[in-house]
Every structure is written in C-alpha cells, then in structure tokens.
Scaffold this active site. Structure first.
Site, PDB file in Angstrom:
ATOM      1  N   THR A 154       5.166 -55.921  22.471  1.00  0.00           N
ATOM      2  CA  THR A 154       6.385 -55.353  21.892  1.00  0.00           C
ATOM      3  C   THR A 154       7.198 -56.489  21.297  1.00  0.00           C
ATOM      4  OG1 THR A 154       7.730 -55.651  23.839  1.00  0.00           O
ATOM      5  CG2 THR A 154       6.541 -53.590  23.668  1.00  0.00           C
ATOM      6  N   LYS A 166      31.334 -51.912  22.267  1.00  0.00           N
ATOM      7  CA  LYS A 166      32.419 -51.503  23.163  1.00  0.00           C
ATOM      8  C   LYS A 166      33.747 -51.976  22.579  1.00  0.00           C
ATOM      9  CE  LYS A 166      33.126 -50.468  27.892  1.00  0.00           C
ATOM     10  NZ  LYS A 166      32.708 -50.634  29.268  1.00  0.00           N
ATOM     11  N   GLU A 214       5.813 -49.007  25.009  1.00  0.00           N
ATOM     12  CA  GLU A 214       5.583 -48.843  26.456  1.00  0.00           C
ATOM     13  C   GLU A 214       5.153 -47.424  26.827  1.00  0.00           C
ATOM     14  OE1 GLU A 214       7.972 -50.530  25.028  1.00  0.00           O
ATOM     15  OE2 GLU A 214       8.621 -52.250  26.237  1.00  0.00           O
ATOM     16  N   TRP A 252      33.013 -46.632  23.889  1.00  0.00           N
ATOM     17  CA  TRP A 252      31.734 -46.956  23.261  1.00  0.00           C
ATOM     18  C   TRP A 252      31.659 -46.394  21.842  1.00  0.00           C
ATOM     19  CZ3 TRP A 252      29.030 -50.530  25.484  1.00  0.00           C
ATOM     20  CH2 TRP A 252      29.055 -50.683  26.873  1.00  0.00           C
TER      21      TRP A 252
HETATM   22  P1  AMP Z   1       8.762 -49.865  19.515  1.00  0.00           P
HETATM   23  O1  AMP Z   1       8.231 -50.145  20.862  1.00  0.00           O
HETATM   24  O2  AMP Z   1       8.707 -51.048  18.600  1.00  0.00           O
HETATM   25  O3  AMP Z   1       8.155 -48.674  18.902  1.00  0.00           O
HETATM   26  O4  AMP Z   1      10.320 -49.570  19.676  1.00  0.00           O
HETATM   27  C1  AMP Z   1      10.776 -48.535  20.510  1.00  0.00           C
HETATM   28  C2  AMP Z   1      12.240 -48.312  20.282  1.00  0.00           C
HETATM   29  O5  AMP Z   1      12.480 -47.850  18.956  1.00  0.00           O
HETATM   30  C3  AMP Z   1      12.824 -47.237  21.156  1.00  0.00           C
HETATM   31  O6  AMP Z   1      13.107 -47.700  22.450  1.00  0.00           O
HETATM   32  C4  AMP Z   1      14.064 -46.844  20.369  1.00  0.00           C
HETATM   33  O7  AMP Z   1      15.128 -47.741  20.591  1.00  0.00           O
HETATM   34  C5  AMP Z   1      13.610 -46.989  18.933  1.00  0.00           C
HETATM   35  N1  AMP Z   1      13.221 -45.688  18.392  1.00  0.00           N
HETATM   36  C6  AMP Z   1      11.986 -45.170  18.278  1.00  0.00           C
HETATM   37  N2  AMP Z   1      12.024 -43.955  17.696  1.00  0.00           N
HETATM   38  C7  AMP Z   1      13.327 -43.678  17.441  1.00  0.00           C
HETATM   39  C8  AMP Z   1      14.026 -42.569  16.864  1.00  0.00           C
HETATM   40  N3  AMP Z   1      13.388 -41.504  16.412  1.00  0.00           N
HETATM   41  N4  AMP Z   1      15.371 -42.648  16.793  1.00  0.00           N
HETATM   42  C9  AMP Z   1      16.029 -43.730  17.259  1.00  0.00           C
HETATM   43  N5  AMP Z   1      15.435 -44.796  17.792  1.00  0.00           N
HETATM   44  C10 AMP Z   1      14.093 -44.784  17.892  1.00  0.00           C
END
Ligand code: AMP
Length: 535
Positions: A184, A437, A329, A442
C-alpha cells in the site's frame, strides 16, 4: 459433528482452470505497449500460464517465493498472475510510478527473485539493479523486444515459456498459502505489504461477481482501467475468470481516445477505474459530441470520492454509475452502491445524492463505525467515526510484521471516517488524517472538495488543513481551473456558500495547473501539505 463434504481447497489455479475449460472460447484482448491489439482467449491464457509455471519450476522457483511484476494491464500480465500463483509462488505487483528509492525498498523487503517487466520500464530498474535481490529479469514481450541491458539473467517472456509445453497439473496447495502481494502506498512510513492467500482471493472473486457488486457474467466484456498493480485491479482478473467474461486490457493507453476506441470496438459492458481517469474521458465525450459506447452499461468508480459533476455526467449518458469503496487491505472490495428502482426514478441531479454514498457491504464483509473509545455508533446517517471491517478477505497483519493490526475484538481499523444510515449505507467523510479541525469542529475535506468540483470553473480540487493561530486549522482549497482565466476566489466562495456553512469555507483558494496524483488515482495530500501547509 463434521460435515461430510469434500475437502476441496479454494485455489487461484482453480479459477484459471475453470475459465480455460468452461469459458475457453471467451476473448482476452490487449492493447500492447507498442500500440498493437493482441487477441487471445481464456483457453490460451490458461495454456500459457501453465507453460510459465513449468518454466518457473525449471528455474528453481519454489512455493512461497516472491516474483515481481512491473507492468501495464495486458494478457501477459494476466498469464503471470495465474502462472505464478498457480504453481504456488507469490505474484507481487509493483507500481511503476514509485520513486526509485521506494522501488528498492519494496523489492528488497519482498525479496523478489524474478521481476517481470514491460519493455518501457526496463530503464526504471537498471539503475537500481545492484541494490536489489532480483536474480532474473523477464521482459514481457518477444525476443525482439528485449533492450540492450546489463540486467542479470535478462530473457524475453516469449522465449522463456517457448521451451515448455502446457502439460502441467497445478499443485494441490493448501488454500491458506499466499498467492499475491501488494504494497500500500502508505502516506506515512514505509509501504506495507498485504499478502493475499489463495482462499481470500477466491472468496473475494465469489463476493465481487454478485449482482450488486460487479454484477458480471459470461455475456459481459469488462475493461479494468484500474491497474493490475492497484490491489489486483480490484479483483477483476479473478472475477472475470470465475464467470467467463471477455476481458479487454488497455495496456498503456489510458487516454480518452484510447479508452473510447476500446470501449466502443470491443463491446465493453462494464469498466472500472478511478475518477482522475473518468473525468477527462467524460469531458472528451462531451467536447467531441461522442455518444455513449453502445454496449457500455456500467462504470464502476472507486479509489477516491468522485465529484457529483462526474456522477451526473455518467448517468446523463445513460450509463449506470456504480460507486465502490475499498482498500488494498480488503482485496480490495468493501462496499458498492447500487440504487433501488425508486431511487433510479429520481431525476439525475437528485439521485446523485444517493450515488455519493459508498454503499453497502456485500455478503463477506462486515462494517462498523466506532467512536474514539471504540464504542459502536448508531446507523443514523449523522454520527461519524472510524470505519472498521472484518471478513475472510480482510488483512489481519502486514507482510513480515510480527504484530497483527486488529483491534482487541478482531476488527481491522481502516483509518477512514464514515457515517452509516438506517439502511447500513455507508458514506466516507474523510481519512482520519485528512479531517480538518477548525475551532473544535470537524470539516470534511471531501465535502469541500465535492462542493468545489461542482463549480463550472473547476475540474479538480483538493482541500488540506493549514495551521491557524486562532482556529487550530483552517481549510485551504487548491484547484485546477476548467477555464482560462480561472474563476475568481469570490465566485468560488459564493458557490461553496450555497452548500457549506460559513465556517467550513476555505480561507484561501489557490489555482494550480495540476494536482500531484499518485499512481492509484489519489491526490497526494502529503505533498500538498509539504508545499502549502507551512503557511
Ligand atoms: P488503496 O488501498 O490505495 O486502494 O486506498 C484505500 C483508501 O482509498 C481507502 O481507505 C479510502 O480512504 C480511499 N477510498 C477508496 N475508495 C473510495 C471512495 N469510493 N470514496 C472515498 N474514498 C475512497
């Protein structure tokens, strides 16, 4: 008393065995690095994956060894997925846009023994080859595509598999053995490896083919625009094999013209990607007066919150917008939002208020939101707290880390902040670290960004908190203009004032040519903070 059913392991090899047999006639089409279109089928992919597995065994690759890929979405990358995991090794996809130092860190951390590379990425690895444990580089192409290079054990993929036939029986692995690995893009600290098992991969495939998730079958043609190095292209390569969908790979062509051509000519019914790819695509269609690709019925978007203007543009074309949320994850699928017939009857502009929600978990994922003390919060659409998840395709700890990452009662904390309504429909408010914040209240950076992207003069927007003497933090809006000259700060604030409270309005609006984007389609807020948050 134990049940009397077969003890039959859930293996990645069973997916390709099924696809190559039952759906062997269904097409796998790729745009290659050189631009040409390559046509094969699930039967051919299975045969070539077996030849690769034999070649790897001949090279002395053993079960559990990690083999990396640095490649676009193509049929060869798909064959590597199945050949590597099928023979019991671990397919480790790497993101070619990583900084060289991160590439070195990840290759060393994973101890990759072989690296499969698309020809244009050879120059990325050459300068770091003496710092990484890779023993052998395989160029994903024919003998004529292998560049002059000093890389050790350099060979072309076609030559490698050419020496072997497809008479190969996949080993009967233990279903809990690792199948693939993806790091990640941690915004703090070093990247962390998520190690998927055969079992989690197969269960995730069962999960995502459900009608309310990808909803795909044998009659579909799917286009994974999302890279195969981003959480295994969200599981599409496995899901498509499970149901026998035709697969269309874009290779390096993620530009609007290239995508439009494939969507139209290959009869694509469903595609999946991040907003930063779809925004220019929809703009291209609008500017050029291009009608919807005839077969396209669904666009699945995830990775980051999409602006309402994009959702509406897609729906106005008569294509279903399907919102998805997940994370590496989680293999990665966590929720999707498919509207009910009643919601779909609302006019496009009104139903986008449903579409902005990330949706419900499919069977296989459980969600909860908790407060700072870990107490579960109500599903009332207002209370927000950290989103926690559990299920058979959710990580419990990172690769090579001794300690697990779960809460005391067995949930994985996502770091996302969300609300949940009475129907368990989840909406992301922010990342914990991106919330602003201000004066004890928030502010959701996502809300302000969405509102800003609703301004006709703004294409992309990012909001970060900057330190403020009196309020603690105040929002700063950094935007890419859609017009020249950019809209005035007053017009932006007036537009935002229509949807946001006064104290939620950004103090400053800065226009930039581009926002720093990570390869997985997210704005790199850490870089914006470095640049702007010092005041
Ligand atoms: P990744 O592991 O790179 O796919 O990143 C995951 C993160 O992307 C999540 O924990 C969210 O913070 C963000 N994320 C994924 N899908 C969305 C969505 N549809 N809307 C908002 N945030 C998202």
């Amino acid at each position: 008393m134990r049940g009397r059913m077969m003890d039959f392991p859930l293996l990645v090899s069973s997916l390709i065995e099924h696809a190559g047999g039952v759906h062997g006639d269904r097409d796998v089409v790729s745009r290659l690095v050189g631009g040409e279109v390559h046509r094969s089928s699930w039967r051919e992919v299975r045969g070539r994956a077996k030849r690769l597995a034999r070649a790897l065994e001949a090279l002395g690759i053993r079960r559990g060894d990690r083999l990396g890929t640095l490649a676009w979405n193509t049929h060869r990358h798909l064959e590597v997925y199945y050949g590597v995991s099928g023979m019991g090794a671990v397919c480790h996809t790497l993101n070619p846009r990583l900084h060289p130092s991160q590439l070195v860190y990840i290759l060393k951390h994973a101890s990759d023994r072989v690296l499969f590379v698309d020809p244009p990425f050879v120059p990325l690895v050459e300068p770091v080859a003496d710092q990484v444990p890779v023993e052998r580089y395989v160029v994903l192409g024919g003998a004529d595509e292998v560049p002059e290079s000093s890389l050790p054990g350099l060979v072309s993929y076609e030559e490698l598999i050419d020496e072997h036939d497809e008479k190969y029986a996949w080993p009967r692995l233990d279903e809990s053995e690792a199948a693939s690995l993806c790091y990640t893009s941690g915004t703090t600290g070093n990247p962390k490896g998520v190690l998927y098992s055969n079992r989690s991969t197969v269960l995730h495939a069962y999960g995502v083919i459900q009608p309310d998730v990808f909803g795909i079958g044998r009659a579909d043609a799917v286009l994974p625009i999302v890279p195969m190095f981003h959480a295994n292209a969200w599981g599409l390569p496995y899901a498509a094999a499970a149901v026998g969908s035709k697969v269309v790979f874009p290779g390096p062509r993620l530009d609007p013209e290239g995508l439009t051509e494939q969507l139209t000519e290959e009869g694509v019914t469903m595609c999946a990607g991040v907003p930063s790819v779809f925004i220019p695509l929809l703009r291209h269609w609008r500017e050029k007066g291009i009608a919807k690709p005839p077969a396209l019925s669904m666009m699945l978007l995830g990775g980051t919150a999409p602006p309402k203007s994009l959702i509406e543009a897609i729906e106005e074309m008569g294509i279903e917008f399907r919102h998805a949320w997940g994370m590496t994850e989680m293999s990665p699928l966590g929720t999707t939002n498919r509207l009910t017939p009643e919601q779909r009857r609302e006019p496009v502009k009104e139903r986008s208020r449903h579409h902005v929600k990330q949706g419900r978990p499919p069977f296989g994922v459980e969600l909860r939101i908790v407060d700072d003390e870990g107490e579960a919060l109500p599903h009332d659409g207002a209370a927000f707290g950290e989103l926690q998840v559990r299920g058979p395709w959710v990580v419990d700890g990172y690769f090579l880390e001794d300690a697990g990452r779960l809460t005391g009662d067995g949930w994985f904390p996502t770091g996302d902040v969300a609300t949940m309504d009475e129907t368990t429909c989840m909406q992301i408010t922010d990342r914990t670290k991106d919330l602003i914040k201000s004066g004890g209240e928030w502010i959701s950076s996502i809300d302000v960004e969405n509102a800003a992207m609703g301004h006709p003069g703004i294409t992309m927007a990012a909001v970060i908190g900057v330190p403020h003497e009196r309020w603690g933090e105040r929002p700063l809006l950094i935007a890419v203009p859609a017009t020249d000259p950019p809209p005035s700060k007053e017009s932006v604030l007036e537009h935002l004032g229509g949807v946001l409270a006064r104290w939620q309005l950004p103090d400053e609006v800065i226009f930039v040519e581009n926002l720093p984007m990570g390869a997985t389609g997210k704005v790199q807020k850490t870089r914006l903070r470095e640049e702007y948050a010092s005041g």
